[in-house]
Structure formats: C-alpha cells, structure tokens
Enzyme design. Structure first.
Site, PDB file in Angstrom:
ATOM      1  N   SER A  77       0.789  -1.229   0.000  1.00  6.75           N
ATOM      2  CA  SER A  77       0.000   0.000   0.000  1.00  6.75           C
ATOM      3  C   SER A  77       0.818   1.273   0.000  1.00  6.75           C
ATOM      4  O   SER A  77       0.257   2.363  -0.036  1.00  6.75           O
ATOM      5  CB  SER A  77      -0.948   0.004   1.210  1.00  6.75           C
ATOM      6  OG  SER A  77      -0.199   0.012   2.411  1.00  6.75           O
ATOM      7  N   SER A  78       2.132   1.176   0.027  1.00  6.91           N
ATOM      8  CA  SER A  78       2.960   2.381  -0.033  1.00  6.91           C
ATOM      9  C   SER A  78       4.401   2.002  -0.350  1.00  6.91           C
ATOM     10  O   SER A  78       4.766   0.827  -0.360  1.00  6.91           O
ATOM     11  CB  SER A  78       2.922   3.147   1.304  1.00  6.91           C
ATOM     12  OG  SER A  78       3.533   2.404   2.346  1.00  6.91           O
ATOM     13  N   GLY A  79       5.209   3.022  -0.636  1.00  8.38           N
ATOM     14  CA  GLY A  79       6.638   2.841  -0.792  1.00  8.38           C
ATOM     15  C   GLY A  79       7.039   1.837  -1.853  1.00  8.38           C
ATOM     16  O   GLY A  79       6.479   1.790  -2.950  1.00  8.38           O
ATOM     17  N   TYR A  82      15.940  -2.185  13.981  1.00  7.03           N
ATOM     18  CA  TYR A  82      15.673  -2.376  12.550  1.00  7.03           C
ATOM     19  C   TYR A  82      16.863  -3.072  11.901  1.00  7.03           C
ATOM     20  O   TYR A  82      16.700  -4.028  11.139  1.00  7.03           O
ATOM     21  CB  TYR A  82      15.419  -1.028  11.879  1.00  7.03           C
ATOM     22  CG  TYR A  82      15.225  -1.105  10.379  1.00  7.03           C
ATOM     23  CD1 TYR A  82      13.982  -1.427   9.849  1.00  7.03           C
ATOM     24  CD2 TYR A  82      16.271  -0.847   9.503  1.00  7.03           C
ATOM     25  CE1 TYR A  82      13.794  -1.504   8.476  1.00  7.03           C
ATOM     26  CE2 TYR A  82      16.100  -0.932   8.127  1.00  7.03           C
ATOM     27  CZ  TYR A  82      14.859  -1.253   7.624  1.00  7.03           C
ATOM     28  OH  TYR A  82      14.678  -1.337   6.258  1.00  7.03           O
TER      29      TYR A  82
END
Length: 318
Positions: free
Chosen positions: A20-22, A159
């Site tokens: 949905s993005s990126g 991360y």
C-alpha cells in the site's frame, strides 16, 4: 544446481506484501504495467481496494487481501486468496516492514518485539507459506533486506538487527532448497536509503521528526530490481551505490564503517515537532504514497500527483 526457470512477468501471478505504499506500491504498479496478475496485501483494506481498483480500471488484474504479515493465519489467507482467484503463485515478494527511531536502551521491549514481528516473522511467515505453492511449478521468493542486513545504522538498531535476521533466514533457506533441488529462486534485495514514507511511519523516540539521510534512491529503482529477480534468478541484489559501499566496508573495514555510521547520528532528524511515538507500528496510518517527503525545497508537484494513489487515504504503515 541449475537456475530455476522463471516466467516472464506477463505470465506470472505475483504476491506482494506491504503493497500500500513505498517500495511495495512501486513494485505493484510496475508489475501491473508489465502484465502480471497481482495479489496485494497490507494492513489497510480501504487503501488496498483503491489501489486494486485503479490497477483493474487501467487494464491490469489485481486482488487485495487485508492482512498483518506478523500473523501466520493471515498470511495463509493471502496464499489461499491467490490460489482461489488465479490458481497458482509464481513469485512471492516479502516487502512489509516497520522501523523505530531511538536508542536501543530507550526503545520499549514491546515496540522492539512488534518491529521483529513484522520485519522478521513477516518474512518467515511469507516464505514458509509460499514454499509449497512455489514448488509446484517453480518460482521466485524475494525478501526485502537492506544494506543494514550487513552494515548497521545507529538510532535504528533494532531495525538493523531485524534485517540481519532476515538475511540469515533467507541465506539458510536458500541453501536448504538448493540441497533439495527445489525449483525456487531465493533472492535477498538490499537497498540503500530509499525515498519512501518509511520515516513518517516509524515509531519515534527522538525529540524531532525522523528522516533518512541523503543520498536516497528512488523506490522505482528498487521495484525494478525486484521484478528483475522475479524473471532472472539471482542470489542477492544491492540496490544503490551506497549499499555496495556500506556493505563492503562493513566486511573489509569494520572499524572505519563504525566511525562513518556514527556520523549518521545527527543526520536522521528534521527540525520539526515529532509525530506520535507509535507511528504505524500497531495500526495502519496515513500514506498511500510511493515517495516520501524527500527534499521539500525541490519537490516536483507533478511527481507528487503521480505517486499519490489516494492523497487523503488512511493506509498501511508498511
């Protein structure tokens, strides 16, 4: 073992998580233009539906599945929808991801575990659910790592740890599949910093708004590498010159790499009031964009219009 035969994109059914993005959205739109049938997954059902609608109206073929990749049952539902609608899976792309900006001794255990649930267990779930389907006719499994699958970046330590874990899992899985002569290509994509809404979605413990340090590459460049791996088997792909440099330096000159990484401590914040601490760790947030904020002084309104799938949508934070 010889390279597994992979189909051309116009003959493929491709599953993309974090669509949905990126990078995920850029990959979906590029694949649709090349004739692939798409199964798009993310946490925001409303935005996925809009993306799927636009692809279908434009002559493509896409279905959407609202799912949290950290939940194995929901990932199994993605695969089931693909089989029910298209009858097979040719490529599975594990793209969904999350981050937290903050010092390791300040980030809560709950937030760190949530990050790992998406970044690591989401890849594990997607990979293991996809394998039985990819084994049937051969196919490609593509996992999104990062340059910090080898290097590290301060203030995004968890991360970095999750992307190291993704690399370890992906490499081990590749070896096991090769030992079995399974007809599956396993690829790790390792981009450098990419101009996506990633910082806007991240959890944030900093006193200012987080950002990615320049230089950043365009998400379309990563999407191109993903789709190349879907048709041409490759072990791993480092996308962007800085990914090549940083991963090599972390192995050859680790002390110098540490020194250079420390220089990034002050280059990951904007002089702005920070967004909420949770970001989109626990629920979908606003985005619907391929690109991030980038350099606002050089923003191209035409590009902004082109990359906003739904300017005021509530969308997935992946």
């Amino acid at each position: 073992m010889s390279k597994p035969p992979l189909k051309s994109l116009d003959q493929q059914v491709i599953v993309i998580t974090g669509a949905s993005s990126g990078i995920g959205l850029a990959t979906a739109l590029a694949a649709a233009k090349q004739g692939a049938k798409l199964v798009l997954a993310a946490r925001s059902g409303s935005t996925l539906e809009e993306i799927g609608r636009q692809i279908n109206v434009g002559g493509g073929q896409a279905i959407t599945v609202q799912a949290d990749v950290g939940e194995r049952a929901q990932v199994e539902a993605i695969a089931a929808a693909a089989i029910q609608h298209f009858g097979r899976i040719d490529t599975w792309v594990n793209d969904a991801g999350a981050s937290v900006y903050g010092r390791l001794d300040e980030v809560s255990e709950e937030d760190s575990q949530r990050l790992f649930k998406t970044n690591f267990w989401g890849v594990v779930n997607g990979s293991l659910v996809a394998l039985p389907y990819l084994k049937v006719n051969g196919g490609a499994l593509i996992n999104l790592g990062s340059e910090v699958s080898d290097a590290v970046v301060p203030l995004q330590g968890m991360y970095s740890a999750s992307k190291h874990a993704v690399k370890g899992f992906t490499d081990a899985l590749r070896i096991e599949l090769e030992a079995d002569d399974a007809p599956i290509s396993v690829t790790l994509i390792q981009p450098t910093a990419v101009d996506t809404p990633y910082p806007e979605h991240a959890g944030n413990y900093l006193s200012q708004e987080p950002m990615l340090p320049s230089p950043m590459i365009e998400p379309e460049k990563v999407a191109s590498a993903i789709l190349d791996a879907a048709t041409d088997p490759v072990r791993d792909v480092k996308v962007g010159a800085m990914s090549v440099i940083n991963t090599a330096m972390s192995k050859v000159l680790p002390g110098l790499a540490d020194t250079m990484a420390k220089m990034q401590m002050g280059r990951q914040q904007r002089n702005e009031v920070p967004h909420s601490r949770d970001g989109t760790l626990y629920q979908a947030g606003e985005s619907g964009r391929i690109h991030g904020r980038g350099d606002q002084s050089k923003a191209d309104p035409k590009r902004a219009r082109q990359t906003n799938v739904r300017p005021h949508a509530v969308v997935d934070g992946d």
